[in-house]
Design an enzyme around this catalytic site. Structure first.
Site, PDB file in Angstrom:
ATOM      1  N   ASP A 171      38.087  31.386 129.789  1.00 15.34           N
ATOM      2  CA  ASP A 171      39.310  32.309 130.588  1.00 15.34           C
ATOM      3  C   ASP A 171      38.912  32.040 132.041  1.00 15.34           C
ATOM      4  OD1 ASP A 171      41.524  34.022 129.751  1.00 15.34           O
ATOM      5  OD2 ASP A 171      40.613  34.676 131.249  1.00 15.34           O
TER       6      ASP A 171
ATOM      7  N   ASP B 155      44.350  29.095 134.751  1.00 15.05           N
ATOM      8  CA  ASP B 155      42.822  29.671 134.463  1.00 15.05           C
ATOM      9  C   ASP B 155      42.344  30.091 132.917  1.00 15.05           C
ATOM     10  OD1 ASP B 155      44.411  31.650 133.864  1.00 15.05           O
ATOM     11  OD2 ASP B 155      42.841  33.098 134.134  1.00 15.05           O
ATOM     12  N   GLU B 156      43.167  28.895 132.432  1.00 19.47           N
ATOM     13  CA  GLU B 156      42.369  29.313 131.076  1.00 19.47           C
ATOM     14  C   GLU B 156      42.928  27.579 130.408  1.00 19.47           C
ATOM     15  OE1 GLU B 156      44.267  32.726 128.237  1.00 19.47           O
ATOM     16  OE2 GLU B 156      45.659  31.059 128.451  1.00 19.47           O
TER      17      GLU B 156
END
Length: 427
Positions: free
Chosen positions: A92, A185-186
């Site tokens: 993350d 973003d993960e």
DNA sequence: TACATACAC
DNA sequence: CATGGTGTATGTA
């Protein structure tokens, strides 16, 4: 109450003056239509809680004993599915959009930053300087500015985020090309085979990934969590955020120890409403959840009970979603919506709906998808949402069919104009 | 099937 | 002065 919404964040807000944040948020919002709508929803939740409590109080001792036994049986059955054989990492990125902006303008690193389309719209991210003031994602800009008058607003620039995202994904693919992108973003990465083949550990890979991601992106940091299921890896990714990692052991004992004092709100799928409901039954941590499993079985639906019990025991799907029938299906819908200054102008609303429904149809065509159902979403100036839907004769992505269905659904709401103005439409 | 709500990011 | 957009899941009638 509503005042505490922004003070129970999931990460990075440990040293925030919660009382001050609650007061500033309350003062800035009380009396607004949005606040009224939140209060309305809270009352509905209160009613739900009251009904659950009444149901519980109406039960006899014998009935409770039965629920206790059945909950234990369900727990034993779920225990039989625990394997602990897989190794999952969740990566993350830290304050992703804000961090990307700091790459291009390093001066931003030392000042509080909020990424938002405009000073009165909602923040997509806040950097860690801003978070100290209680500023966070999903907070309206005007409230963030009250909490932190020096806050610098930066407009989102997705080209930067897509570029950084691709750079980070290049790293993930080294460990498993079949990683699951949760968002820009993960990512969820199964490293069971990689560990086996290279005789390495989740800890070592997490270190490598963090260093390689920083390198590949030109300086962005991320946090990594590891465990034997996606669910556990996900919570762990938050545990030492930012720029940290936490790998949870894979034995039942490791897992239950970790969960015992972990607030339920940290778990994926438990939001502010469910947190509030659980709190009403004195459940604050996953450990409490396990202890009160009989109550959960008695008061929640079977699906909700299974979900909660899985959280309490730290048992989740360990396999890749590709391995399950549901996981292999494609996307289920396409939608476009837009917020504007509240209006009852039918010509304006028609034009807006036509535009959005057209975009939906074109997007379906681009994706080579057809839909069987058209739904419209209308948000009144009072923030309550109205949804209307119609099932089509057959699957389509035809512009005319979709636009006409959407317009018809909206026009059916003949109170528009009479006593209702809209602030959003969507299809 | 229709609609509302919750949740994540 | 003032609270986003997109997609998924679930509960209820």
């Amino acid at each position: 109450s509503y005042g505490s919404v922004f003070t129970h964040a999931k990460a990075g807000m440990e040293n925030v003056d919660r009382e001050r944040v609650a007061r500033v948020v309350y003062d800035a919002t009380v009396g607004t239509p949005h606040h009224e709508n939140e209060t309305r929803k809270e009352r509905a939740t209160s009613k739900r809680i009251a009904a659950m409590k009444a149901k519980g109080q109406g039960m006899t001792k014998t009935e409770w004993e039965t629920f206790g036994r059945r909950a234990d049986e369900r727990a034993r059955a779920m225990e039989r599915t625990r394997s602990g054989a897989r190794k999952w990492l969740v990566v993350d990125m830290d304050g992703f959009y804000a961090a990307c902006e700091e790459l291009y303008d390093p001066a931003l690193k030392s000042v509080p930053v909020g990424v938002a389309a405009g000073p009165s719209s909602v923040l997509t991210t806040a950097n860690y300087v801003a978070r100290k003031y209680g500023v966070r994602a999903a907070m309206p800009g005007f409230i963030a500015k009250k909490l932190c008058p020096d806050l610098v607003f930066v407009k989102p620039d997705f080209k930067k985020y897509v570029k950084a995202s691709n750079e980070s994904r290049g790293v993930f693919a080294q460990y498993n090309p079949d990683y699951i992108a949760g968002s820009l973003d993960e990512a969820y990465i199964e490293v069971t085979e990689y560990c086996e083949k290279h005789d390495t550990t989740m800890e070592a890979i997490a270190e490598e990934i963090r260093s390689k991601v920083k390198e590949a992106t030109g300086g962005l940091t991320c946090s990594v969590g590891g465990g034997c299921s996606r669910r556990l890896a996900k919570v762990c990714s938050d545990f030492n955020k930012p720029n940290g990692q936490y790998i949870l052991g894979t034995t039942r004992d490791d897992i239950l120890k970790f969960l015992r004092d972990l607030p339920v709100r940290k778990m994926y799928g438990i939001g502010k409403t469910l947190e509030r409901i659980l709190n009403e039954f004195d459940i604050k941590t996953c450990g409490d959840l396990l202890a009160k499993r009989a109550t959960m079985l008695a008061l929640f639906t079977p699906k909700a009970f299974d979900f909660l019990l899985g959280i309490a025991l730290g048992i989740g799907t360990e396999c890749h979603p590709r391995e399950t029938p549901e996981g292999s299906g494609g996307r289920k819908g396409v939608s476009k919506s837009e917020t504007f200054k509240a209006t009852a102008d039918k010509a304006y609303l028609d034009a807006k709906m036509t535009e959005l429904a057209t975009e939906v149809a074109l997007e379906c065509q681009r994706l080579n998808l057809k839909g069987r159902m058209v739904a419209v979403k209308l948000k009144r100036s009072t923030f309550d949402v109205i949804q209307r839907q119609t099932t089509l004769a057959g699957p389509t992505n035809d512009v005319k069919t979709i636009v006409n269905s959407a317009l018809r659904l909206m026009r059916n709401e003949n109170s528009i104009g009479a006593n209702m103005t809209l602030r959003l439409v969507g299809a």
